[in-house]
Scaffold this motif. Structure first.
Motif, PDB file in Angstrom:
ATOM      1  N   GLU A 228       0.842  -1.198   0.000  1.00  0.00           N
ATOM      2  CA  GLU A 228       0.000   0.000   0.000  1.00  0.00           C
ATOM      3  C   GLU A 228       0.872   1.240   0.000  1.00  0.00           C
ATOM      4  N   PRO A 229       0.626   2.182  -0.918  1.00  0.00           N
ATOM      5  CA  PRO A 229       1.450   3.392  -0.958  1.00  0.00           C
ATOM      6  C   PRO A 229       1.233   4.264   0.266  1.00  0.00           C
ATOM      7  N   ALA A 230       2.222   5.095   0.562  1.00  0.00           N
ATOM      8  CA  ALA A 230       2.108   5.988   1.718  1.00  0.00           C
ATOM      9  C   ALA A 230       0.896   6.901   1.575  1.00  0.00           C
ATOM     10  N   ASP A 231       0.643   7.366   0.358  1.00  0.00           N
ATOM     11  CA  ASP A 231      -0.548   8.157   0.065  1.00  0.00           C
ATOM     12  C   ASP A 231      -1.511   7.289  -0.732  1.00  0.00           C
ATOM     13  N   PRO A 232      -2.534   6.713  -0.089  1.00  0.00           N
ATOM     14  CA  PRO A 232      -3.397   5.748  -0.774  1.00  0.00           C
ATOM     15  C   PRO A 232      -4.463   6.377  -1.659  1.00  0.00           C
TER      16      PRO A 232
END
Length: 236
Positions: A228-232
């Motif tokens: 999961e990216p840091a900014d979802p």
């Protein structure tokens, strides 16, 4: 002691929680856009400093009044405010996921039929879910035709066995999030909320700009699990 410094402690707890997610980690991206980080850091620091200052003032007042002084205290129910602060400090809630996305089944990624700018050269071309959906549904120039694209998002499931790559789109923060999704064909579904990168080709369906064209479809060639990216969230 607890009642004397209660208000100050609450301010420090709330400020520390805000600093914990904004100044010392990227957890704030689960809730607001990146541009709001400085405001969160300043707010958190201000609350901590205000709490410390209040504690100093209370200590001074108590010393001046002596043992016979009578302080005014807020209601004990105010301590309930400590619960969300402690939760944010030690157990930050996750980003919105498949449940929130399923509540937005009728969302559209853009409005109005028209032409879109040409896609960058080279395949696969990496697009957001919102960009792909906009072109698939509204692009009269059919810029996706014959192109291989790459999408990243989390898995959501339909009632009929279909599955989707989904992203939540925000304007300001998680409170205004809406869902964009792309149906994936030609690959087995993974568990809900699994983050994946899917490479494939656009599968046209429905008339341009019609409800039948939504959600758009991607014929998958590869599906890869990713972190999961840091900014979802995607930005509208």
């Amino acid at each position: 002691m607890r009642r004397r410094y209660g208000s100050a402690l609450l301010l420090v707890l709330v400020g520390a929680a805000i600093l914990r997610i904004s100044a010392f980690s990227e957890l704030y991206l689960r809730y607001v856009q990146a541009g709001l980080r400085p405001y969160l850091v300043v707010s958190g620091a201000a609350l901590v400093l205000l709490g410390v200052a209040m504690a100093v003032v209370r200590r001074t007042e108590h010393a001046d009044k002596g043992a016979h002084g009578h302080a005014h205290h807020g209601p004990r129910t105010a301590w309930l405010l400590a619960l969300p602060a402690l939760a944010l400090l030690f157990f930050p809630p996750p980003a919105l996921g498949s449940y929130s996305a399923e509540r937005e089944a009728a969302q559209r990624a853009a409005q109005g039929v028209g032409t879109f700018p040409a896609l960058p050269a080279g395949d696969p071309v990496e697009l957001t879910v919102g960009e792909f959906s906009s072109r698939a549904i509204y692009d009269s120039g059919r810029s996706l035709k014959g192109r291989t694209v790459k999408l990243t998002g989390f898995v959501t499931h339909g009632d009929d066995g279909t599955w989707y790559v989904t992203r939540l789109l925000v304007s300001c923060c998680a409170a205004d999030a809406s869902a964009g999704k792309v149906e994936i064909r030609g690959a087995d579904a993974l568990p809900a909320d699994t983050w994946v990168t899917v490479t494939g080709t656009w599968h046209p369906k429905g008339g341009l700009g019609t409800d039948a064209a939504w959600p758009p479809v991607l014929d998958a060639t590869t599906v890869t699990r990713v972190k999961e990216p840091a900014d979802p969230y995607e930005k509208r």
